[in-house]
Design an enzyme around this catalytic site. Structure first.
Site: not given
Ligand SMILES: Cc1cn([C@H]2C[C@H](O)[C@@H](COP(=O)(O)OP(=O)(O)O[C@H]3O[C@H](C)C(=O)[C@H](O)[C@H]3O)O2)c(=O)[nH]c1=O
Length: 181
Positions: A28, A47, A49, A59, A62, A72, A119, A132, A169
């Site tokens: 589970e 939510q 992801n 990554r 953040h 999370k 994270h 997550y 970023k």
């Molecule tokens: C996080 C998120 C992103 N997005 C969109 C925004 C960007 O256009 C695209 C990629 O986003 P980002 O580059 O911020 O994705 P990650 O680098 O995987 O970000 C995550 O990475 C680390 C490990 C984390 O813990 C966070 O949950 C989160 O910041 O998805 C969304 O539409 N919804 C969301 O909840």
């Protein structure tokens, strides 16, 4: 499932009970009642992801701040990552301290990252599917973070610098000191 405390208050290592047989395995990945009973936490995850990353993809680090801060519950569906939680709660006695653990599709471990924590993870397998649950919605304007290689965090990301793959970023995230000020 078993729940283990980490040196960072509120950050928990969760180990699900895995049932194996000749076909494969079952567990589970989330059970609201069991989660509440074993952790004593009353969270409502709203939510889910998922990200897919290739080896070397890093990554993070953040978080979302203020009213949009997220707890999370993170896990690896396929592959292996080094997952890192960073205490960024400015009044915490462990501010700036990190906890890192291997999450993979063998141990099926999960990490609970409390609100106020940064994270991040690095992908160690050729590919990793990372999934997550969050208890608050994505809110772009509330996004913040700290640069992954800030010397004061002293995180061993396990792969050589030339193998790392970061978003634009993430390469421009501030230092821990700047985040704190
Ligand atoms: C996080 C998120 C992103 N997005 C969109 C925004 C960007 O256009 C695209 C990629 O986003 P980002 O580059 O911020 O994705 P990650 O680098 O995987 O970000 C995550 O990475 C680390 C490990 C984390 O813990 C966070 O949950 C989160 O910041 O998805 C969304 O539409 N919804 C969301 O909840």
């Amino acid at each position: 499932m078993t729940v283990e405390k980490t040196p960072l208050e509120g950050c928990l290592l969760i180990k699900p009970r895995v049932f194996k047989d000749e076909r494969g395995s079952f567990f589970e990945s989330y059970n609201h009642q069991v989660f509440q009973k074993e952790t004593g936490l009353h969270l409502e995850f709203i939510q889910d992801n998922q990200s897919i990353s290739q080896r070397g993809a890093l990554r993070g680090i953040h978080l979302q701040t203020g009213a949009h801060a997220q707890t999370k519950l993170v896990r690896v569906v396929q592959g292996e990552v080094l997952d890192v939680a960073v205490d960024l709660r400015k009044k915490s006695p462990t501010f700036g301290k990190t906890y890192a653990t291997i999450l993979n599709d063998e141990n099926n471990h999960q990490l609970l990252i409390p609100k106020g924590f940064g994270h991040g993870f690095i992908t160690l397998s050729n590919n990793a599917i990372f999934a997550y649950k969050c208890d608050n919605y994505y809110h772009k304007a509330s996004e913040a973070g700290v640069i992954y290689n800030d010397p004061s965090l002293n995180i061993d990301w396990m792969l050589p610098k030339e193998e790392l793959i970061l978003s634009e970023k993430d390469q421009e995230l501030p230092s821990l000191e700047k985040f704190r000020s």
